[in-house]
Design a protein around this motif. Structure first.
Motif, PDB file in Angstrom:
ATOM      1  N   MET A  91      29.191   9.607  -9.352  1.00  0.00           N
ATOM      2  CA  MET A  91      29.099   9.679 -10.801  1.00  0.00           C
ATOM      3  C   MET A  91      27.730  10.274 -11.135  1.00  0.00           C
ATOM      4  SD  MET A  91      29.052   6.370 -13.503  1.00  0.00           S
ATOM      5  CE  MET A  91      29.404   5.240 -12.204  1.00  0.00           C
ATOM      6  N   ASP A  92      27.696  11.113 -12.150  1.00  0.00           N
ATOM      7  CA  ASP A  92      26.424  11.642 -12.617  1.00  0.00           C
ATOM      8  C   ASP A  92      26.081  11.016 -13.971  1.00  0.00           C
ATOM      9  OD1 ASP A  92      27.896  12.966 -14.575  1.00  0.00           O
ATOM     10  OD2 ASP A  92      27.652  14.943 -13.689  1.00  0.00           O
ATOM     11  N   ARG A  93      24.931  11.399 -14.522  1.00  0.00           N
ATOM     12  CA  ARG A  93      24.454  10.771 -15.759  1.00  0.00           C
ATOM     13  C   ARG A  93      25.376  11.016 -16.945  1.00  0.00           C
ATOM     14  NH1 ARG A  93      19.029  13.652 -15.870  1.00  0.00           N
ATOM     15  NH2 ARG A  93      20.305  15.080 -14.680  1.00  0.00           N
ATOM     16  N   ALA A  94      25.927  12.213 -17.066  1.00  0.00           N
ATOM     17  CA  ALA A  94      26.825  12.510 -18.188  1.00  0.00           C
ATOM     18  C   ALA A  94      28.098  11.665 -18.087  1.00  0.00           C
ATOM     19  CB  ALA A  94      27.169  13.997 -18.199  1.00  0.00           C
ATOM     20  N   GLU A  95      28.635  11.536 -16.876  1.00  0.00           N
ATOM     21  CA  GLU A  95      29.828  10.705 -16.694  1.00  0.00           C
ATOM     22  C   GLU A  95      29.505   9.237 -16.970  1.00  0.00           C
ATOM     23  OE1 GLU A  95      33.152   9.577 -13.287  1.00  0.00           O
ATOM     24  OE2 GLU A  95      31.646  11.102 -12.847  1.00  0.00           O
ATOM     25  N   LEU A  96      28.312   8.803 -16.590  1.00  0.00           N
ATOM     26  CA  LEU A  96      27.897   7.425 -16.858  1.00  0.00           C
ATOM     27  C   LEU A  96      27.898   7.146 -18.358  1.00  0.00           C
ATOM     28  CD1 LEU A  96      26.707   4.646 -16.141  1.00  0.00           C
ATOM     29  CD2 LEU A  96      24.449   5.744 -16.085  1.00  0.00           C
ATOM     30  N   VAL A  97      27.333   8.051 -19.140  1.00  0.00           N
ATOM     31  CA  VAL A  97      27.301   7.865 -20.596  1.00  0.00           C
ATOM     32  C   VAL A  97      28.726   7.787 -21.144  1.00  0.00           C
ATOM     33  CG1 VAL A  97      26.644   8.932 -22.793  1.00  0.00           C
ATOM     34  CG2 VAL A  97      25.022   8.884 -20.895  1.00  0.00           C
ATOM     35  N   SER A 113       9.396  11.388  -9.540  1.00  0.00           N
ATOM     36  CA  SER A 113       8.884  12.416  -8.641  1.00  0.00           C
ATOM     37  C   SER A 113       9.344  12.099  -7.222  1.00  0.00           C
ATOM     38  CB  SER A 113       7.358  12.470  -8.716  1.00  0.00           C
ATOM     39  OG  SER A 113       6.823  11.223  -8.349  1.00  0.00           O
ATOM     40  N   GLY A 114       9.569  13.112  -6.453  1.00  0.00           N
ATOM     41  CA  GLY A 114      10.053  12.916  -5.097  1.00  0.00           C
ATOM     42  C   GLY A 114      11.567  12.889  -5.022  1.00  0.00           C
ATOM     43  N   GLY A 115      12.243  13.049  -6.183  1.00  0.00           N
ATOM     44  CA  GLY A 115      13.686  13.121  -6.185  1.00  0.00           C
ATOM     45  C   GLY A 115      14.414  11.794  -6.216  1.00  0.00           C
ATOM     46  N   HIS A 116      13.692  10.702  -6.267  1.00  0.00           N
ATOM     47  CA  HIS A 116      14.348   9.390  -6.343  1.00  0.00           C
ATOM     48  C   HIS A 116      14.745   9.080  -7.780  1.00  0.00           C
ATOM     49  CE1 HIS A 116      12.379   8.991  -2.419  1.00  0.00           C
ATOM     50  NE2 HIS A 116      13.396   8.192  -2.144  1.00  0.00           N
ATOM     51  N   TRP A 117      15.613   8.083  -7.922  1.00  0.00           N
ATOM     52  CA  TRP A 117      16.097   7.651  -9.230  1.00  0.00           C
ATOM     53  C   TRP A 117      15.693   6.209  -9.457  1.00  0.00           C
ATOM     54  CZ3 TRP A 117      18.469  11.100 -12.428  1.00  0.00           C
ATOM     55  CH2 TRP A 117      18.826  12.316 -11.860  1.00  0.00           C
ATOM     56  N   ALA A 118      15.296   5.889 -10.677  1.00  0.00           N
ATOM     57  CA  ALA A 118      14.869   4.536 -11.021  1.00  0.00           C
ATOM     58  C   ALA A 118      15.773   3.984 -12.120  1.00  0.00           C
ATOM     59  CB  ALA A 118      13.424   4.531 -11.492  1.00  0.00           C
ATOM     60  N   VAL A 119      16.122   2.720 -11.971  1.00  0.00           N
ATOM     61  CA  VAL A 119      16.915   2.003 -12.965  1.00  0.00           C
ATOM     62  C   VAL A 119      16.177   0.706 -13.250  1.00  0.00           C
ATOM     63  CG1 VAL A 119      19.104   0.833 -13.438  1.00  0.00           C
ATOM     64  CG2 VAL A 119      19.088   2.971 -12.129  1.00  0.00           C
ATOM     65  N   ALA A 138      22.225   5.300  -8.485  1.00  0.00           N
ATOM     66  CA  ALA A 138      21.506   4.814  -9.667  1.00  0.00           C
ATOM     67  C   ALA A 138      22.470   4.615 -10.835  1.00  0.00           C
ATOM     68  CB  ALA A 138      20.404   5.791 -10.042  1.00  0.00           C
ATOM     69  N   CYS A 139      23.385   5.561 -11.021  1.00  0.00           N
ATOM     70  CA  CYS A 139      24.366   5.452 -12.109  1.00  0.00           C
ATOM     71  C   CYS A 139      25.270   4.245 -11.895  1.00  0.00           C
ATOM     72  CB  CYS A 139      25.197   6.721 -12.196  1.00  0.00           C
ATOM     73  SG  CYS A 139      24.304   8.159 -12.837  1.00  0.00           S
ATOM     74  N   ALA A 140      25.705   4.037 -10.658  1.00  0.00           N
ATOM     75  CA  ALA A 140      26.571   2.890 -10.363  1.00  0.00           C
ATOM     76  C   ALA A 140      25.837   1.578 -10.642  1.00  0.00           C
ATOM     77  CB  ALA A 140      27.043   2.949  -8.915  1.00  0.00           C
ATOM     78  N   ASP A 141      24.551   1.520 -10.297  1.00  0.00           N
ATOM     79  CA  ASP A 141      23.775   0.305 -10.534  1.00  0.00           C
ATOM     80  C   ASP A 141      23.637   0.021 -12.027  1.00  0.00           C
ATOM     81  OD1 ASP A 141      21.846  -1.861  -9.453  1.00  0.00           O
ATOM     82  OD2 ASP A 141      20.659  -0.799 -10.973  1.00  0.00           O
TER      83      ASP A 141
END
Length: 127
Positions: free
Chosen positions: A1-7, A42-48, A68-71
């Motif tokens: 899932m990507d961010r747009a699908e999450l929304v 930065s570094g390509g990681h995702w934060a939630v 990240a989206c799933a979390d």
């Protein structure tokens, strides 16, 4: 899932828009006191995490956008478990609340007999 699908999924689940921020996909126009966020670091990681009073709390990092989206989806759509024991009908809860208010008023009046006398139309309280 990507961010747009999450929304799309969050909106489909009825999650209010003010509950979360996903920069570039779902930006908040006025940030509430507390809201969830998903952002690329930065570094390509995702934060939630939860942004509360200008502080990041309960921060988790993920190597992929999908994780990240799933979390975030799980956090924000999770329904808390029902309290243990039998459910009490709404009418019974309201009756209990009303009786609690009456008892609180009686306790308040008992703490000041002069007030009780004035409230009941009596004259000056005598000791």
């Amino acid at each position: 899932m990507d961010r747009a699908e999450l929304v799309e999924r969050l909106r489909g689940a009825g999650v209010p828009d003010a509950w979360y921020e996903i920069p570039g996909v779902h930006d908040l126009t006025a940030a509430p006191d507390a809201h969830y966020f998903l952002r690329r670091e930065s570094g390509g990681h995702w934060a939630v995490g939860l942004r509360e009073r200008a502080q990041d709390r309960d921060l988790r990092r993920f190597p992929t956008e999908d994780e990240a989206c799933a979390d975030l989806h799980a956090r924000i759509t999770r329904v808390p478990p029902a309290p243990p024991g039998p459910a009490q009908p709404l009418e019974a809860l309201l009756a209990d609340a009303e009786e609690g208010r009456r008892q609180a008023w009686r306790d308040f009046e008992d703490a000041d007999p002069a007030r009780r006398e004035r409230h009941n139309g009596g004259g000056e309280a005598t000791s």
